[in-house]
Design a protein around this motif. Structure first.
Motif, short mmCIF file in Angstrom:
data_model
loop_
_atom_site.label_atom_id
_atom_site.label_comp_id
_atom_site.label_asym_id
_atom_site.label_seq_id
_atom_site.Cartn_x
_atom_site.Cartn_y
_atom_site.Cartn_z
N ARG A 231 -54.83 50.49 24.13
CA ARG A 231 -53.78 51.37 23.61
C ARG A 231 -53.29 52.31 24.70
O ARG A 231 -53.90 52.41 25.77
N GLN A 256 -50.12 43.43 17.48
CA GLN A 256 -50.85 44.67 17.24
C GLN A 256 -51.85 44.50 16.09
O GLN A 256 -51.76 43.57 15.31
N ILE A 265 -53.00 47.42 20.70
CA ILE A 265 -52.31 46.21 21.12
C ILE A 265 -53.36 45.13 21.38
O ILE A 265 -54.41 45.41 21.99
#
Ligand SMILES: *Cc1c(COP(=O)(O)O)cnc(C)c1O
Length: 294
Positions: A231, A256, A265
């Protein structure tokens, strides 16, 4: 009641609805440990308390490489509980199962031989043409008891000794999907497929290390096989924005998920023709776009 970890794929919820068992009878067992797997003690105590409350425990679904970030249950422990309790057990390894062609990754599902059924999808990571899901059953009898039907027009002479796969599944007509697997194995060879899987895992591990050294990137879950998450250090909005810019850029495509409520992600190496240079490209894209301010 059916038991599975809280990290399972949505297909399990849907199977429960359409089988008539109902979503209320799907019990999500708390997870624990680095692999985010179902806690076997919690599983055993939920089964016991359900029995005490008059519910009927029926099955356990064990995940190996769940979709979000690869959460993996302690397979042997969970299956041993299912056995001891007399419950049907199924292992969902739809994605990660392909890696089990490599003996070096089989520790991830140690104990799988105790399962009543196992599924993996060679179309996901092995390179089989879509669609191809391989379903292994220890004993086909429960499927036959549930699904076999013998209307007059399906009675065939000399049926003895013939395995009628139409009796093993909901659809009656079936394509010859095994042929795709056969061609894949013949044309690529098992060794080449193993090399591909190991490369993907190595490249993902290396990328994970490199991304973790970027100033604005925080790695979240370490690689489970070739899947990891990361992230933006500035939080959910910055992460969503970064993902949007990565995909708009067009060189790589990422998706995601949420880990402990945080937007993250997912990176997964798995494309059949992926090269090490593609992993470099992924690094370049993420490094470049995470450094630029919007
Ligand atoms: C893809 C996936 C599924 C769904 O598989 P289908 O064969 O498309 O139903 C289920 N579980 C996991 C873990 C998956 O990755």
């Amino acid at each position: 009641r059916i038991y599975c970890s809280a990290a399972v794929h949505s297909s399990i919820d849907r199977a429960l609805w359409i089988s008539g068992i109902g979503a209320d009878n799907l019990v999500h067992v708390p997870t624990t440990g680095a692999l985010g797997g179902m806690d076997p003690h919690a599983l055993a105590s939920l089964i016991a308390s359900d029995r005490a409350a008059g519910h009927v425990p029926a099955g356990v679904i064990v995940s190996v490489g769940a979709t979000g970030w690869g959460a993996t249950d302690p397979v042997g422990d969970c299956l041993a509980i299912a056995r001891a309790e007399g419950l049907y057990s199924h292992v969902d390894a739809a994605w990660a199962g392909s890696a089990m062609i490599c003996p070096d990754f089989r520790h991830l599902w140690a104990g799988v031989d105790q399962a009543d059924s196992v599924v993996f999808n060679p179309h996901k990571w092995l390179g089989a043409q879509f669609d191809c899901a391989a379903h292994f059953v220890a004993d086909p009898e429960p499927l036959l008891r549930t699904l076999a039907i013998h209307p007059e027009y399906l009675k065939t002479p000399e049926a003895d000794g013939v395995t009628d796969y139409s009796e093993w599944s909901i659809p009656l007509g079936r394509r010859f999907r095994a042929l795709k697997l056969w061609f894949l194995l013949r044309s690529e060879g098992l060794d080449a497929l193993r090399v591909m899987i190991r490369n993907h895992v190595n490249w993902a591990e290396r990328l994970y290390e490199r991304l973790g050294a970027l100033p604005r990137i925080q790695t979240v879950t370490p690689p489970i096989l070739s899947l990891f998450t990361f992230r933006h250090r500035d939080g959910d909005d910055a992460t969503a924005d970064l993902l949007q810019r990565i995909n708009a850029d067009g060189r790589i495509y990422l998706t995601q998920t949420k880990v402990d409520g945080q937007f993250v992600i997912r990176f997964q190496a798995g494309q059949f023709e992926m090269t090490e240079a593609d992993a470099e490209t992924a690094y370049d894209v993420i490094a470049e776009l995470s450094q630029t301010d919007v």
